[in-house]
Design a protein around this motif. Structure first.
Motif, PDB file in Angstrom:
ATOM      1  N   ARG A   1       1.115  -2.259   5.928  1.00 46.55           N
ATOM      2  CA  ARG A   1       1.312  -0.808   5.821  1.00 46.55           C
ATOM      3  C   ARG A   1       0.161  -0.133   5.080  1.00 46.55           C
ATOM      4  NH1 ARG A   1       7.815  -0.659   4.557  1.00 46.55           N
ATOM      5  NH2 ARG A   1       8.388  -1.819   6.435  1.00 46.55           N
ATOM      6  N   SER A   2       0.178   1.189   5.154  1.00 45.95           N
ATOM      7  CA  SER A   2      -0.826   2.030   4.485  1.00 45.95           C
ATOM      8  C   SER A   2      -2.240   1.726   4.962  1.00 45.95           C
ATOM      9  CB  SER A   2      -0.735   1.886   2.959  1.00 45.95           C
ATOM     10  OG  SER A   2       0.509   2.338   2.494  1.00 45.95           O
ATOM     11  N   VAL A   3      -2.421   1.671   6.276  1.00 46.39           N
ATOM     12  CA  VAL A   3      -3.741   1.442   6.860  1.00 46.39           C
ATOM     13  C   VAL A   3      -4.068   2.553   7.857  1.00 46.39           C
ATOM     14  CG1 VAL A   3      -3.697  -1.063   6.558  1.00 46.39           C
ATOM     15  CG2 VAL A   3      -2.802  -0.087   8.673  1.00 46.39           C
ATOM     16  N   CYS A   4      -5.342   2.943   7.894  1.00 46.03           N
ATOM     17  CA  CYS A   4      -5.820   3.855   8.934  1.00 46.03           C
ATOM     18  C   CYS A   4      -5.786   3.128  10.268  1.00 46.03           C
ATOM     19  CB  CYS A   4      -7.270   4.266   8.654  1.00 46.03           C
ATOM     20  SG  CYS A   4      -7.511   5.278   7.199  1.00 46.03           S
ATOM     21  N   TYR A   5      -5.992   3.870  11.341  1.00 49.42           N
ATOM     22  CA  TYR A   5      -5.976   3.239  12.656  1.00 49.42           C
ATOM     23  C   TYR A   5      -7.171   2.304  12.851  1.00 49.42           C
ATOM     24  CZ  TYR A   5      -6.039   2.454  17.634  1.00 49.42           C
ATOM     25  OH  TYR A   5      -6.075   1.845  18.863  1.00 49.42           O
TER      26      TYR A   5
ATOM     27  N   PRO B   1      -7.799   3.838   2.266  1.00 46.24           N
ATOM     28  CA  PRO B   1      -6.972   2.626   2.166  1.00 46.24           C
ATOM     29  C   PRO B   1      -7.888   1.399   2.208  1.00 46.24           C
ATOM     30  CG  PRO B   1      -6.875   3.486   4.381  1.00 46.24           C
ATOM     31  CD  PRO B   1      -7.668   4.474   3.565  1.00 46.24           C
TER      32      PRO B   1
ATOM     33  N   THR C   1      -7.753  -1.307   7.990  1.00 49.39           N
ATOM     34  CA  THR C   1      -7.346  -0.575   9.188  1.00 49.39           C
ATOM     35  C   THR C   1      -6.492  -1.483  10.070  1.00 49.39           C
ATOM     36  OG1 THR C   1      -9.115  -1.222  10.717  1.00 49.39           O
ATOM     37  CG2 THR C   1      -9.630   0.540   9.145  1.00 49.39           C
TER      38      THR C   1
ATOM     39  N   TRP D   1       1.495   1.956  14.367  1.00 49.54           N
ATOM     40  CA  TRP D   1       0.339   2.311  15.183  1.00 49.54           C
ATOM     41  C   TRP D   1       0.398   1.494  16.468  1.00 49.54           C
ATOM     42  CZ3 TRP D   1      -2.304   6.410  13.944  1.00 49.54           C
ATOM     43  CH2 TRP D   1      -2.646   6.709  12.633  1.00 49.54           C
TER      44      TRP D   1
ATOM     45  N   TYR E   1      -2.976   7.668   6.949  1.00 44.07           N
ATOM     46  CA  TYR E   1      -2.232   6.445   6.647  1.00 44.07           C
ATOM     47  C   TYR E   1      -1.021   6.813   5.813  1.00 44.07           C
ATOM     48  CZ  TYR E   1      -4.445   6.363   1.994  1.00 44.07           C
ATOM     49  OH  TYR E   1      -4.872   6.678   0.729  1.00 44.07           O
TER      50      TYR E   1
END
Length: 191
Positions: free
Chosen positions: A92-96, A109, A112, A146, A179
């Protein structure tokens, strides 16, 4: 150097045994996900694919609870997906993707979804695969995941994610740089 990397991606004998026990127990407890398949067939494929076992271990370690959800009759491969009730906590807490992460000026973060999946040796689910998974149970009732974003959306700065709310599966969009603590990604692995 390549040898050091391959050693990192090898399970210890204890990890190997523990993972196979967990996968077999999950397989037996969730037969509705893989009707007409037998554990012995899956086990034979797993034993012949130590690199895939390592990837499944990573899926398990990060909270994905991987399970067999299908069998590709053309290739003979078994299809594993993350079947945890909520999006895997360890992802969790990740950009794409990396471009999204790099575009953030602050509060970046650590990782990704695309980079994590590649490091684990798995693929992000597509929207279609996510919807197929949702036919096997109710997933992401409180979280979101995502999913692989089409290039035309990504070129415009966006990324897509899915969840289940109000008895329906929804697909939404965000900037790829966003995120959230309740968003991770679900993966797919062919063995």
């Amino acid at each position: 150097m390549a040898k050091a990397n391959s050693n990192k991606k090898k399970l210890s004998p204890d990890q190997h045994v523990e993972l196979l026990k967990a996968l077999e127990a999950r397989f037996e407890e969730n037969m509705s996900r893989h009707k007409a398949l037998e554990w012995d067939q899956v086990l034979a494929k797993l034993e012949a694919s130590p690199d895939k076992l390592w990837s499944l271990h990573e899926m398990e370690r990060t909270g994905g609870e991987p399970d067999v959800v299908g069998h590709d009759k053309k290739t003979g491969e078994f299809i594993f997906m993350d079947c945890s009730a909520e999006s895997p906590e360890g992802r969790r807490s990740v950009c794409y993707d990396r471009a999204g992460l790099e575009s953030r000026k602050e509060h970046r973060p650590e990782n990704t979804a695309i980079d994590m999946a590649a490091a684990m040796g798995i693929e992000l689910l597509t929207e279609e695969e996510y919807r197929e998974l949702q036919k096997l149970g109710k997933f992401d009732l409180k979280t979101s995941s995502w999913v692989k974003t089409p290039a035309e959306i990504r070129k415009l700065g966006g990324a897509i994610f899915c969840d289940r709310r109000y008895g329906q599966v929804f697909m939404y969009h965000n900037g790829a740089q966003s995120y959230y603590g309740a968003r991770a990604f679900r993966g797919l692995l062919r063995v």
